[in-house]
Scaffold this active site. Structure first.
Site, short mmCIF file in Angstrom:
data_model
loop_
_atom_site.label_atom_id
_atom_site.label_comp_id
_atom_site.label_asym_id
_atom_site.label_seq_id
_atom_site.Cartn_x
_atom_site.Cartn_y
_atom_site.Cartn_z
N GLY A 69 -31.55 7.32 -70.16
CA GLY A 69 -30.33 7.64 -69.43
C GLY A 69 -30.48 8.92 -68.63
O GLY A 69 -31.55 9.24 -68.10
N CYS A 70 -29.40 9.70 -68.57
CA CYS A 70 -29.40 10.93 -67.76
C CYS A 70 -30.44 11.94 -68.24
O CYS A 70 -30.94 12.73 -67.44
CB CYS A 70 -28.02 11.57 -67.78
SG CYS A 70 -26.70 10.53 -67.10
N ALA A 71 -30.78 11.93 -69.52
CA ALA A 71 -31.77 12.87 -70.05
C ALA A 71 -33.17 12.57 -69.54
O ALA A 71 -34.06 13.42 -69.65
CB ALA A 71 -31.77 12.83 -71.58
#
Length: 348
Positions: free
Chosen positions: A140-142
């Site tokens: 995801g965003c990480a």
């Protein structure tokens, strides 16, 4: 981690641009859930701190009813084009030729590609047949920070080998106008698409040195952020508790990561953060005792591009480099898990 040189950085955006006012109008027209719910939450479009976003299809595409097959077909088509563009740019900026790349880490969580994106596009770019490939799904965003850290660790393990890192996300494909989930409205208001790439190598000088990387994952937080797999396509999971969670937990997580990298927060000249949303940026400034407005580049990227998931923090880093990279920078990003990823950059 032995110091690894960040040799180059490149970003890319898809060709279609949607203004926030147009997105709000179109969403109100097409939203198939409860109309009263949309009207109650429509203010998120006005308060998102976003002026425009780049998306992989004309806005008319989102008027149709698309299932998994069509959504993933568009994902592959868009990612192929963005992969070739951004990877080629990063390799060129590093002063290299494609055959000089020894390995590639590819991060993407908004579609499924088997064979993976690196295999689909490597021959056209000019990769060697013996290139090493590490495709990663689910960050995801990480992934903007974790993926770059993975490439750096692989480069550190074999000095002299050059690793390419590519991340592409097509968040807009997951926009769902058939849902009565408030998170679906938020996604419609903030998601954009984009790509970023970098080349790293141990023992080579570049823009900066990657001096360390770390991560913190909290137990019992699986429902804070992620995707649900449903018949029409992916459905976003956003919990309203994310900003207060960040305010409460980020400082301790950052201090712990820095301690494991032999640093303290006072040694960091600038934080480079994933701008997940206006409230997230505000929460980061509050948690880290930063003056309001410190994360100006984060707000600028959010305004111009929206939340593109993993690539977004690399867009912030690009602007930070253009403005003048401070001596010590800590990149951070949150993602499903719930996870905070950190990466330490030292200006060369």
């Amino acid at each position: 981690m032995d110091k690894v040189g960040l040799l180059s950085l490149a970003t890319a955006l898809p060709p279609h641009i949607v203004e926030q006012s147009e997105a709000k109008s179109k969403a109100r027209q097409l939203f198939g859930g409860r109309k009263e719910l949309f009207d109650r939450l429509a203010g998120v479009f006005d308060n998102a701190g976003i002026a425009q976003r780049h998306i992989v299809a004309p806005i008319q595409w989102y008027e149709g009813n698309h299932g998994w097959t069509e959504r993933n077909r568009l994902y592959l088509e868009a990612c192929d084009a963005l992969f070739r563009e951004v990877a080629s740019a990063a390799i060129k900026r590093a002063g290299l030729q494609p055959h000089e790349i020894d390995g590639v880490v590819a991060v993407s969580t908004t579609g499924i590609a088997t064979p993976s994106l690196d295999a689909r596009n490597g021959p056209a770019i000019g990769f060697r047949p013996d290139i090493r490939r590490v495709p990663i799904f689910g960050l995801g965003c990480a992934g903007g920070v974790n993926g770059l850290a993975t490439a750096a660790r692989l480069a550190a393990a074999e000095p002299g080998k050059r690793w390419l890192y590519v991340t592409i996300e097509t968040c807009s494909i997951a926009i769902r106008l058939d849902s009565d989930d408030p998170a679906a409205i938020v996604a419609t208001a903030i998601f954009g698409d984009g790509a970023a790439a970098a080349v790293v190598a141990a023992g080579e000088e570049g823009i900066a040195n990657i001096a360390g990387a770390d991560e913190r994952m909290w137990p019992d937080t699986l429902n804070i952020m992620g995707w649900r797999v449903e018949d029409p396509g992916l459905a976003v999971v956003f919990d309203r508790a994310i900003p207060p969670f960040i305010e409460r937990e980020l400082a301790g997580a950052v201090d712990g990561m820095l301690a494991r990298m032999g640093r303290t927060r006072n040694a960091i000249d600038r934080f480079c953060c994933h701008p997940g949303g206006v409230k997230v940026i505000d929460a980061i400034e509050t948690a880290l005792d930063l003056p309001v407005g410190t994360l100006d580049l984060e707000r600028g990227v959010l305004n111009d591009c929206g939340n593109m998931s993993a690539p977004t923090v690399l867009f912030v880093l690009e602007r930070l480099i253009e403005r003048g990279l401070p001596e010590n920078v800590l990149m951070t990003a949150f993602g499903p898990g719930f996870t905070c990823a950190g990466l330490l950059l030292e200006r060369h």
